[in-house]
Scaffold this active site. Structure first.
Site, PDB file in Angstrom:
ATOM      1  N   TYR A 171       0.837  -1.205   0.000  1.00 28.16           N
ATOM      2  CA  TYR A 171       0.000   0.000   0.000  1.00 28.16           C
ATOM      3  C   TYR A 171       0.876   1.261   0.000  1.00 28.16           C
ATOM      4  CZ  TYR A 171      -3.741   3.200   1.563  1.00 28.16           C
ATOM      5  OH  TYR A 171      -4.659   4.224   1.668  1.00 28.16           O
ATOM      6  N   ASP A 172       1.797   1.338   0.975  1.00 24.56           N
ATOM      7  CA  ASP A 172       2.606   2.560   1.131  1.00 24.56           C
ATOM      8  C   ASP A 172       3.447   2.833  -0.120  1.00 24.56           C
ATOM      9  OD1 ASP A 172       1.626   1.929   3.624  1.00 24.56           O
ATOM     10  OD2 ASP A 172       3.525   2.139   4.683  1.00 24.56           O
TER      11      ASP A 172
HETATM   12  P1  NAD Z   1     -12.580   1.872   0.210  1.00 27.88           P
HETATM   13  O1  NAD Z   1     -11.904   0.563   0.294  1.00 27.88           O
HETATM   14  O2  NAD Z   1     -13.928   2.017   0.823  1.00 27.88           O
HETATM   15  O3  NAD Z   1     -12.712   2.354  -1.304  1.00 27.88           O
HETATM   16  C1  NAD Z   1     -11.830   1.965  -2.321  1.00 27.88           C
HETATM   17  C2  NAD Z   1     -12.652   1.652  -3.544  1.00 27.88           C
HETATM   18  O4  NAD Z   1     -11.783   1.297  -4.625  1.00 27.88           O
HETATM   19  C3  NAD Z   1     -13.624   0.481  -3.338  1.00 27.88           C
HETATM   20  O5  NAD Z   1     -14.888   0.807  -3.828  1.00 27.88           O
HETATM   21  C4  NAD Z   1     -12.975  -0.638  -4.139  1.00 27.88           C
HETATM   22  O6  NAD Z   1     -13.900  -1.604  -4.592  1.00 27.88           O
HETATM   23  C5  NAD Z   1     -12.319   0.142  -5.258  1.00 27.88           C
HETATM   24  N1  NAD Z   1     -11.207  -0.569  -5.904  1.00 27.88           N
HETATM   25  C6  NAD Z   1     -10.192  -1.232  -5.312  1.00 27.88           C
HETATM   26  N2  NAD Z   1      -9.369  -1.734  -6.244  1.00 27.88           N
HETATM   27  C7  NAD Z   1      -9.882  -1.377  -7.454  1.00 27.88           C
HETATM   28  C8  NAD Z   1      -9.494  -1.608  -8.793  1.00 27.88           C
HETATM   29  N3  NAD Z   1      -8.375  -2.309  -9.098  1.00 27.88           N
HETATM   30  N4  NAD Z   1     -10.262  -1.099  -9.797  1.00 27.88           N
HETATM   31  C9  NAD Z   1     -11.382  -0.396  -9.509  1.00 27.88           C
HETATM   32  N5  NAD Z   1     -11.809  -0.152  -8.257  1.00 27.88           N
HETATM   33  C10 NAD Z   1     -11.054  -0.633  -7.239  1.00 27.88           C
HETATM   34  O7  NAD Z   1     -11.567   2.958   0.828  1.00 27.88           O
HETATM   35  P2  NAD Z   1     -11.741   4.512   1.074  1.00 27.88           P
HETATM   36  O8  NAD Z   1     -11.497   4.764   2.501  1.00 27.88           O
HETATM   37  O9  NAD Z   1     -12.952   5.024   0.426  1.00 27.88           O
HETATM   38  O10 NAD Z   1     -10.461   5.064   0.281  1.00 27.88           O
HETATM   39  C11 NAD Z   1     -10.567   5.680  -0.981  1.00 27.88           C
HETATM   40  C12 NAD Z   1      -9.193   6.187  -1.408  1.00 27.88           C
HETATM   41  O11 NAD Z   1      -8.707   7.121  -0.462  1.00 27.88           O
HETATM   42  C13 NAD Z   1      -8.153   5.078  -1.522  1.00 27.88           C
HETATM   43  O12 NAD Z   1      -7.333   5.348  -2.642  1.00 27.88           O
HETATM   44  C14 NAD Z   1      -7.365   5.217  -0.254  1.00 27.88           C
HETATM   45  O13 NAD Z   1      -6.052   4.774  -0.398  1.00 27.88           O
HETATM   46  C15 NAD Z   1      -7.439   6.710   0.005  1.00 27.88           C
HETATM   47  N6  NAD Z   1      -7.269   7.006   1.428  1.00 27.88           N
HETATM   48  C16 NAD Z   1      -8.291   6.811   2.309  1.00 27.88           C
HETATM   49  C17 NAD Z   1      -8.085   7.074   3.644  1.00 27.88           C
HETATM   50  C18 NAD Z   1      -9.162   6.912   4.683  1.00 27.88           C
HETATM   51  O14 NAD Z   1      -8.899   7.115   5.864  1.00 27.88           O
HETATM   52  N7  NAD Z   1     -10.385   6.596   4.334  1.00 27.88           N
HETATM   53  C19 NAD Z   1      -6.819   7.517   4.108  1.00 27.88           C
HETATM   54  C20 NAD Z   1      -5.814   7.681   3.172  1.00 27.88           C
HETATM   55  C21 NAD Z   1      -6.045   7.436   1.825  1.00 27.88           C
END
Ligand code: NAD
Ligand code: UDP
Length: 316
Positions: free
Chosen positions: A148-149
């Site tokens: 991830y990182d």
């Molecule tokens: P989440 O897991 O709810 O959402 C991620 C979405 O991406 C899901 O709907 C998943 O099905 C989709 N996905 C995963 N792999 C995929 C692929 N190969 N093709 C198409 N879709 C794909 O997580 P979230 O909390 O909503 O995070 C959304 C974004 O924000 C991510 O990129 C995450 O890294 C980033 N982020 C979130 C947080 C947090 O605290 N929520 C913190 C830092 C970064």
């Protein structure tokens, strides 16, 4: 002058943050193309949008190229919870790296802006506190969190190379721990875990001694920051930290959740996962200055809304 409707691609749009972003963009009058492979997201998260005339849902994996015509791209696709991103680590890295290449390629062809959802995890287990954007981070490149990182770090590299090499209007947003309605009950992240455990009267699982800190941002504030960054001129690339600088230990969070739910659940300690960052707090001076953004919803208020949500969706 009438506002021109934009057609906006949101990858990961059926996830936690993505579904809130889709809602916000529709409310502003734009068209949304929500793309998701439903790994951690669900159709259910956008169920209420499916009949909206300006909303379209497409099942697609961003590791494969996508040929669509849009005016802006928000690239959120990637599992964000350690449990889920470690389930298939190779796919996690592919999603960040190939996903970024595909979305930046699309942005290059269409000459449109692309916002990359990056993360505070690029700072790893930070030796600088609070974390400013200038800090390069302290990441274990071969550990369990590296898929991830390092995937996210490489995605940032790609954004800046597409900026320099292809003049793409790329924007990097470093998101700090964000919580709110539509997190999955089994998501594994700390806020949803503690609330669900408290409501069900199950043990509250604190990993390690609970002295590690995080700074929690409510989803509505986060989405405001995201849309504000996209609205900046083409030469604003970030990276920009978006998060709430109020910092809590996991013990404090557990106590607050128990207090607010009125739960009598026990607190138990479990082993600390490998490479778990000891402290995390964003320096948001840049967001304040460039976006005029700062969070408005503090933890108690955000938790109240999140607890109300989970009361509705889980069996207590
Ligand atoms: P989440 O897991 O709810 O959402 C991620 C979405 O991406 C899901 O709907 C998943 O099905 C989709 N996905 C995963 N792999 C995929 C692929 N190969 N093709 C198409 N879709 C794909 O997580 P979230 O909390 O909503 O995070 C959304 C974004 O924000 C991510 O990129 C995450 O890294 C980033 N982020 C979130 C947080 C947090 O605290 N929520 C913190 C830092 C970064
Ligand atoms: N954590 C915890 N109990 C849980 C889930 C997480 O004590 O049931 C801790 C975890 O070890 C970390 C912090 O809470 O120190 C935040 O974890 P999360 O997975 O939410 O986010 P991240 O570690 O990616 O910031």
């Amino acid at each position: 002058m009438p506002r021109i409707t934009k057609r906006i691609l949101v990858t990961g749009g059926a996830g936690f943050l993505g579904s809130h972003l889709c809602e916000r963009l529709l409310a502003a009058g734009d068209e949304v193309l929500c793309v998701d492979n439903f790994f951690t997201g669900t159709r259910h998260n956008v169920h209420h949008l499916l009949d909206h005339p300006r909303f379209e849902l497409l099942r697609h994996d961003v590791t494969f190229p996508l040929y669509v015509e849009v005016d802006q791209i928000y690239n959120l696709a990637c599992p964000a919870s350690p449990i889920f991103y470690q389930m298939d680590p190779v796919q996690t890295t592919k999603t960040s790296v190939l996903g970024a290449i595909n979305m930046l390629g699309l942005a290059k062809r269409l000459k449109i802006p692309m916002l990359q959802a990056s993360t505070s995890e690029v700072y790893g287990d930070p030796e600088v506190h609070p974390q400013r954007e200038e800090y390069w981070g302290h990441v274990n490149p071969i550990g369990l969190r590296a898929c991830y990182d390092e995937g996210k770090r490489c995605a940032e590299t790609l954004v800046f190379d597409y900026v320099r090499q292809h003049a793409v209007a790329g924007k990097v947003m470093r998101i700090f721990n964000t919580y709110g309605p539509r997190m999955k009950p089994n998501d594994g992240r700390v806020v949803s875990n503690f609330i669900v455990q408290a409501l069900r009267g199950e043990d509250i699982t604190i990993y390690g001694d609970g002295s590690q800190t995080r700074s929690f941002c409510y989803v509505d504030d986060l989405i405001t920051g995201m849309v504000s960054l996209m609205a900046t001129p083409a030469d604003v690339h970030g990276p920009i930290n978006i998060g709430n600088p109020n910092e809590f230990t996991m013990l404090e969070l557990a106590k607050l959740v128990l207090d607010m739910t009125g739960s009598r659940a026990r607190v138990v300690h479990m082993p600390l996962p490998a490479d778990d960052p000891k402290q995390r707090r964003p320096d948001i001076a840049k967001a304040r200055e460039l976006l005029g953004w700062e969070p408005t919803i503090q933890l108690r208020e955000g938790l109240a809304a999140t607890i109300a949500y989970f009361r509705n969706v889980i069996d207590e």
